[in-house]
Design a protein around this motif. Structure first.
Motif, short mmCIF file in Angstrom:
data_model
loop_
_atom_site.label_atom_id
_atom_site.label_comp_id
_atom_site.label_asym_id
_atom_site.label_seq_id
_atom_site.Cartn_x
_atom_site.Cartn_y
_atom_site.Cartn_z
N ASP A 372 -11.01 0.36 18.64
CA ASP A 372 -10.97 1.59 18.97
C ASP A 372 -9.51 2.08 19.25
O ASP A 372 -9.03 3.16 18.92
CB ASP A 372 -11.62 1.88 20.40
N LEU A 373 -8.51 1.29 19.72
CA LEU A 373 -7.27 1.77 19.99
C LEU A 373 -6.58 1.79 18.64
O LEU A 373 -5.74 2.89 18.27
CB LEU A 373 -6.47 0.69 21.00
N LYS A 388 -5.73 12.20 28.98
CA LYS A 388 -6.01 13.35 30.15
C LYS A 388 -4.71 13.52 30.80
O LYS A 388 -3.64 12.73 30.84
CB LYS A 388 -7.10 12.65 30.76
N LYS A 389 -4.62 14.81 31.23
CA LYS A 389 -3.53 15.18 32.18
C LYS A 389 -3.80 15.84 33.35
O LYS A 389 -4.68 16.44 33.42
CB LYS A 389 -2.48 16.24 31.11
N LEU A 390 -2.88 15.58 34.20
CA LEU A 390 -2.82 16.35 35.59
C LEU A 390 -1.29 16.98 35.83
O LEU A 390 -0.64 16.15 35.47
CB LEU A 390 -3.22 15.56 36.72
N ILE A 395 1.28 13.60 34.92
CA ILE A 395 0.35 12.56 35.12
C ILE A 395 -0.60 12.34 34.03
O ILE A 395 -1.27 13.40 33.59
CB ILE A 395 -0.53 12.51 36.52
N LYS A 396 -0.42 11.25 33.32
CA LYS A 396 -1.49 10.96 32.09
C LYS A 396 -2.20 9.80 31.96
O LYS A 396 -1.38 8.85 32.43
CB LYS A 396 -0.29 11.17 30.67
N TRP A 397 -3.12 9.84 31.44
CA TRP A 397 -3.95 8.47 31.20
C TRP A 397 -4.60 8.63 29.95
O TRP A 397 -5.19 9.71 29.82
CB TRP A 397 -4.78 8.11 32.38
N ARG A 398 -5.16 7.62 29.47
CA ARG A 398 -6.03 7.65 28.36
C ARG A 398 -7.50 8.09 28.85
O ARG A 398 -8.09 7.75 29.57
CB ARG A 398 -6.09 6.07 27.57
N ASP A 399 -7.99 8.67 27.60
CA ASP A 399 -9.35 9.08 27.90
C ASP A 399 -10.31 8.17 27.13
O ASP A 399 -10.82 8.07 26.13
CB ASP A 399 -9.74 10.25 26.93
N ASP A 400 -10.61 6.98 27.87
CA ASP A 400 -11.18 5.77 27.37
C ASP A 400 -12.67 5.96 26.93
O ASP A 400 -13.15 5.52 25.75
CB ASP A 400 -11.14 4.47 28.19
#
Length: 534
Positions: A372-373, A388-390, A395-400
């Motif tokens: 998947d990656l 995803k962002k805030l 702040i960022k993180w992967r949308d798993d």
């Protein structure tokens, strides 16, 4: 055949990886001086069966296998490839196992170098012997001459065309005097027709001298021509054993995939009355080892599938690699009327152009990462998707969740054989790795796609899936595709036009319906002899 006359007997071999049964009660026997063809779709278990025979560490590291192996009627269970080699088994792998910074001679004689005495041996022992370069050169030439090919023993592997690297691997096995059984895993996948014919003659010559050969290939006509018997694997089991002289490629293909195979993929019939030029190449030069791109001029029409063919080392692979910035390039390339930045991969990708490299392991995949990656990696890096962002992006993180959904979609549509989308890319067969590379490009939703050797090392069933997928991407999404391939019939099956490269230049462009002889003449640089318009 009496058991005493078998060089190899593999009896009741079973193996599973991570809960996935890849071999079930497989029996394979090879007589002395016999060539046995081993065929099956990617993921059918061919490579695993050979890895068991050759004692590759991955087998013992994943719980070993069930069944027994006999070499000349003596039971064996090799713990490492070194033990297999010592016992007289040689293997030429589908993916090259060579040292790029070494010459052909050094690779051919690796760990078996000729040495000579010097005075320091008396004091410090055998380890102080020096290399006998002259003797090594003679041995390398002797091995090369058995193949009857033009291979420079002093050339670095990193500078060789792909076909010459294959001959270097085979020559290495020919130098081993103790070899009794030789496994050829896709030995002609990267060779031109003439090179492949030379290799097949060499294999038959070795068999006539008493060497046993297991020949693995997806080119069914070659397998039938060279082998005495054929063993067909499907889903990890032997479904049929046939005399090669009494079957046909169509019958074998149907047994491999368990369904009927169409003789030819339907050709497209799109006409470009007033083509819109989407990509224009002017005087392109590319510095790629083993390739020559010396002033290429080419125009690509919007919405077409343009094929690029030619003999090995003539420049067909260098065009896409140069434009995508993987090797130094000079000249002018215009995309949608705007000049593309050369030697700038990110700049090209950001314009909506994607690339599926012929080097899936070196360029296309992150082998130690999950499927998947691999599929979403470039889209994350270039397009900022699946993140995803805030707080305005602080702040960022992967949308798993979305990554998994998209990966499963491509696993299903491309029929990628795997345990799940979380399985590491290195655990997949070569053909399934290639499908992951295609998914990685498709997820970018490109307007323009370069794809090089998309079916290299892929069996007849998977080849159909890949080519149909490219056609669907072109037809349903309007993606313009430039496809480079060593298989002329593959190009003719899906391309609207086919450009032939010889000595670094485009020497002609023909429709897929042109006489095959005209394509051959262009590949040989005889464009004056071509009757069709070019």
């Amino acid at each position: 055949m009496d058991e005493k006359n078998y060089m190899l007997r593999m009896e009741g071999i079973s193996k599973d990886f991570f809960g996935n049964q890849v071999l079930k009660d497989v029996t394979l026997r090879v007589g002395k001086g016999e060539i046995v063809g081993l065929v099956g779709e990617n993921g059918a278990g061919k490579s695993t069966l050979m890895n068991i025979l050759f004692g590759l560490p991955v087998i013992n590291q994943t719980g070993g296998y069930q069944g027994k192996i006999y070499l000349e009627d003596k039971e064996v269970n090799f713990a490492s490839p070194f033990e297999a080699i010592e016992a007289g088994i040689g293997m030429v792998h589908q993916e090259f196992i060579l040292i790029p910074g070494f010459t052909a001679t050094e690779n051919i004689l690796l760990n078996r170098e000729s040495t000579k005495y010097n005075i320091f041996v008396e004091v410090f022992g055998e380890r102080l012997k020096t290399l006998n370069r002259e003797e090594m050169h003679k041995r390398a030439i002797s091995a090369i001459e058995k193949l009857e090919v033009q291979l420079n023993p002093d050339m670095l592997v990193s500078e060789m065309p792909v076909g010459h690297r294959q001959f270097t691997e085979i020559a290495r096995e020919m130098d081993r005097k103790s070899t009794k059984l030789l496994v050829l895993d896709e030995p002609t996948a990267v060779l031109t027709e003439s090179e492949a014919e030379t290799m097949l003659k060499a294999a038959r010559k070795l068999a006539n001298l008493g060497l046993s050969v297991i020949f693995i290939s997806h080119r069914l006509s070659e397998v039938l021509a060279i082998s005495d018997r054929l063993i067909i694997l499907r889903d990890g089991q032997v479904v049929r054993e046939l005399e090669s002289s009494s079957t046909t490629p169509r019958e074998v293909a149907s047994l491999m995939v368990g369904r009927e195979i169409k003789e030819d993929l339907s050709k497209k019939s799109i006409e470009f009355k007033k083509p819109e030029i989407v990509l224009e190449i002017k005087d392109l030069w590319v510095d790629m080892p083993g390739e020559q791109v010396n002033g290429v001029d080419l125009q690509v029409s919007k919405g077409e599938i343009l094929g690029i063919g030619g003999l090995a080392g003539q420049g067909k692979l260098g065009i896409a690699n140069g434009i995508m910035g993987l090797f130094p390039a000079e000249g002018e390339v215009f995309y949608k009327g705007e000049r593309l930045p050369l030697n700038n991969p990110v700049g090209v990708l950001s314009k909506g152009i994607a690339f599926v490299s012929e080097d899936r392991r070196g360029v296309g995949l992150l082998l130690d990462e999950p499927i998947d990656l691999n599929i979403v990696f470039t889209a994350m890096q270039i397009q900022g998707r699946f993140i995803k962002k805030l707080m305005g992006g602080l702040i960022k993180w992967r949308d798993d969740k979305e990554i998994a959904r998209v990966a499963r979609e491509y696993v299903d549509s491309l029929q990628i054989k795997c345990v799940s989308e979380k399985q590491n890319a290195k655990e997949l067969s070569g053909g399934n790795q290639q499908k992951v590379c295609l998914a990685k490009a498709f997820v970018l939703e490109p307007d323009f796609l370069f794809v090089s050797e998309p079916t290299r090392g892929i069996d007849v069933g998977a080849k159909s899936v890949v080519l149909e997928t490219l056609k669907r991407q072109n037809r349903e999404h309007g993606t313009t595709i430039v496809m480079t391939s060593s298989e002329l019939e593959e190009l003719r099956s899906i391309c609207d036009r086919i450009a032939i490269v010889s000595e670094g230049k485009i020497v002609g462009i023909l429709p897929p319906t042109a006489d095959p002889a005209d394509f051959g003449l262009l590949m040989l640089g005889e464009q004056k002899e071509v009757k069709a318009g070019v």
